[in-house]
Design a protein around this motif. Structure first.
Motif, short mmCIF file in Angstrom:
data_model
loop_
_atom_site.label_atom_id
_atom_site.label_comp_id
_atom_site.label_asym_id
_atom_site.label_seq_id
_atom_site.Cartn_x
_atom_site.Cartn_y
_atom_site.Cartn_z
N ARG A 55 0.92 -1.56 0.47
CA ARG A 55 0.51 -0.02 -0.11
C ARG A 55 0.55 1.06 0.18
N TYR A 56 2.25 1.19 0.94
CA TYR A 56 3.14 2.18 1.21
C TYR A 56 3.63 2.71 -0.17
N LYS A 57 3.97 1.15 -0.69
CA LYS A 57 4.53 1.19 -2.31
C LYS A 57 3.89 2.43 -3.08
N ILE A 58 2.22 1.90 -3.99
CA ILE A 58 1.26 2.02 -4.54
C ILE A 58 1.44 4.10 -3.65
N GLY A 59 0.93 3.67 -2.32
CA GLY A 59 0.66 6.02 -2.55
C GLY A 59 1.85 6.65 -2.36
N LEU A 60 3.48 6.38 -2.31
CA LEU A 60 3.90 6.95 -2.48
C LEU A 60 4.50 7.14 -4.42
N GLN A 61 4.14 6.48 -4.95
CA GLN A 61 4.36 6.95 -5.94
C GLN A 61 2.89 7.56 -6.94
N ARG A 62 1.30 7.29 -6.13
CA ARG A 62 0.60 8.43 -6.48
C ARG A 62 1.09 9.19 -5.93
N GLN A 76 13.23 4.95 0.64
CA GLN A 76 14.01 5.71 1.18
C GLN A 76 13.89 6.84 -0.20
N ARG A 77 14.64 6.13 -0.72
CA ARG A 77 15.16 7.17 -2.21
C ARG A 77 13.91 7.87 -3.14
N GLN A 78 13.09 7.26 -3.21
CA GLN A 78 11.73 7.99 -3.54
C GLN A 78 10.99 9.21 -2.96
N TYR A 79 10.98 9.07 -2.07
CA TYR A 79 10.89 10.12 -0.60
C TYR A 79 11.57 10.98 -0.84
N GLY A 80 12.81 11.01 -0.84
CA GLY A 80 13.99 11.47 -0.21
C GLY A 80 14.02 12.67 -1.52
#
Length: 563
Positions: A123-130, A169-173
């Protein structure tokens, strides 16, 4: 009068005053919020939730009420309700970036089952992309709103899933960095390494919201106390606002301490003005303001350390200062930063003061004849796949009592685990809240065995257990965050209670419980050798050699490029 009671911490009297106001007039967001906090201090959770819900019904567009409700639900294990409230807040306040983050990225503080971990991670992975897709930084309003959103929270709980977080973390960073760059374009450009001045000293800065008595930064006092004053100038930037005796130590061990509470721009301006060679963040991931600052480029070289032992993922953080003893061989794969393995445990931890044993188990209503297993970690460090370990120990050590100091949220899981083998968890599990540090250390002295958490090991708690000569059962995990206690025991050469797997963990815990002579032998070894763990200067020498090397390399490169 109500606010006076609130400020003085007279919660029950404040509640009565606020309730009187609410019966005679329409409540304001401030009154509902303060009333909820009174209930929180008294641990009346249902009243916390109902007060915030009533406040939202009366004042539906107040962001603080929504935010507080979501965070309190998440913190107390009510994840699905937190997500539902985040969705509702996002609909009511569609331009508030805070609720975009929460809607997409909430994960539990505590998992009900191992399957839950996989579900919420996906859910987090998909949510981060969104979230990345939905983030627009075109207008000034969008830039400011995104800046405010990332300034209210971090993704702290993600790393308690026992997975390699480097890609997420790279994506969020990168997202955080883009938001900071949009708001402060002048503060993300590469910086020239300043030449050394006449005194030839390298200027090192440490910035943290926790330059006070706090587990994530207490170790930093050792780096500063033992630093080479001939070759280094130390600047500290304290961005929190609860100064205490440890803050005074940070001041004493630094050349300069700037106390700039909760002010992003003023802190950044001061760091830039000080023309540092290297800027170090003792932790990144626990404090939102620190995360924002670290996503900028305020010094030519920027580092983080293991106050929060997870990669930052930020493109603006160059090095992760870790420990030779804690990192596995393939550890660089866990970090976006270049990994630096400092000697030994990597920090010079001050030797804790351990008081004489002046209390008995009876003072804490603990059974005198029990084999007391101390389980003192925060509940989010206990993963459900390991719950079965406790009843397995209990089956073989009838006198076992597991003392949880912060574990009330674990009770439903423990009940299931003990029931699965025909035992009642209430016969074996004890739950205490220890408000004072002296009592916490006394509990260590009164316990028989310390059970380390698997996959995320104790840090300060394990160091203090060593100082109390309390035998530690630990199983090193895949990541550095699961290998703290392992490294501490290796430092003192007491390794018989380091285990290889869960079955071995149960065996050693049982042996310590049943074999008093062996337990005493381990205690005596710890007592004889525990000083080897504290005030280590080898790691400080290694740290400063790294600082000197990286500054010289940059200065040499700049000279070559100039020619």
């Amino acid at each position: 009068m109500s606010h006076k009671f609130f400020q003085e911490g007279r919660w029950q009297e404040a509640i009565e005053q606020y309730q009187r106001i609410l019966t005679s007039q329409t409540g304001t967001p401030e009154i509902f919020w303060r009333l909820s906090q009174c209930y929180r201090h008294l641990k009346l959770l249902e009243q916390v939730f109902s007060t915030l819900q009533e406040g939202i019904r009366v004042c539906p567009t107040d962001g603080r009420l929504h935010f507080t409700l979501i965070i309190e639900l998440q913190r107390n294990g009510r994840t699905q309700e937190a997500i539902a409230c985040a969705n509702q807040a996002s609909q009511i306040l569609p331009n508030d970036y805070t609720f975009k983050i929460l809607k997409h990225l909430i994960v539990p503080t505590i998992y009900d089952s191992p399957e839950d971990i996989s579900v919420y991670r996906q859910r987090y992975k998909i949510g981060l992309q969104r979230l990345i897709h939905e983030t627009s930084l075109e207008s000034e309003a969008e830039k400011k709103d995104a800046l405010a959103g990332i300034g209210r929270l971090t993704n702290f709980y993600l790393s308690y899933q026992a997975e390699n977080d480097v890609d997420l973390q790279r994506q969020y960073g990168n997202l955080v960095h883009q938001i900071m760059a949009a708001n402060y374009p002048g503060w993300v450009e590469p910086r020239v390494m300043p030449p050394l001045q006449q005194n030839n000293k390298i200027r090192i800065g440490y910035v943290s919201a926790y330059l006070h008595c706090y587990s994530g930064t207490l170790w930093l006092t050792g780096w500063l106390r033992h630093h080479d004053k001939q070759n280094f100038e130390i600047y500290c930037y304290y961005t929190g606002n609860t100064p205490d005796l440890i803050t005074r130590q940070f001041q004493d061990y630094s050349d300069v301490l700037h106390h700039i509470p909760h002010n992003l721009e003023a802190t950044c301006k001061q760091i830039i003005a000080d023309q540092l060679h290297i800027l170090v963040f003792p932790e990144i991931g626990m404090d939102a303001l620190t995360l924002q600052i670290a996503a900028l480029r305020l010094a030519p070289v920027q580092c983080t350390a293991w106050g929060h032992p997870v990669t930052s993922g930020l493109p603006t953080v160059d090095y992760f200062l870790s420990s030779e003893l804690m990192e596995p061989e393939n550890a660089q794969n866990h970090y976006s930063e270049t990994l630096i393995r400092l000697p030994n445990i990597g920090v010079s931890y001050p030797k804790p003061y351990i008081p004489p044993r002046t209390k008995t188990r009876a003072d804490y209503q603990l059974p005198e004849d029990a084999v007391l297993y101390l389980c003192c970690q925060a509940p989010f460090k206990y993963l459900p796949q390991y719950d079965y370990i406790f009843p397995e120990i209990a089956r073989r050590v009838p006198q076992a009592r597991f003392l949880f100091l912060r574990g009330e949220l674990l009770q439903p899981r423990l009940e299931r685990a003990f029931s699965a083998v025909g035992l009642k968890h209430k016969d074996y599990c004890l739950f205490l809240t220890i408000p004072e540090r002296l009592d916490y250390l006394m509990i260590n002295l009164l316990s028989d065995v310390y059970l380390d958490t698997l996959d995320w090991s104790g840090g300060n708690t394990s160091l203090e257990a060593v100082a109390c000569h309390l035998p530690i059962v630990t199983c090193p995990g895949e990541f550095m965050r699961g290998r703290h206690s392992d490294s501490f025991l290796k430092m003192i050469g007491v390794t018989d209670t380091i285990v290889e797997d869960e079955a071995d963990y149960i065996e050693i815990a049982v042996k310590l419980g049943l074999d008093l002579a062996w337990r005493r032998e381990i205690e005596e070894q710890m007592k004889a050798r525990h000083d080897n763990l504290f005030e280590d200067k080898a790691c400080v020498a290694g740290l400063e050699a790294f600082y000197q090397q990286v500054v010289q390399e940059r200065l040499t490169l700049q000279r070559e490029m100039a020619h």
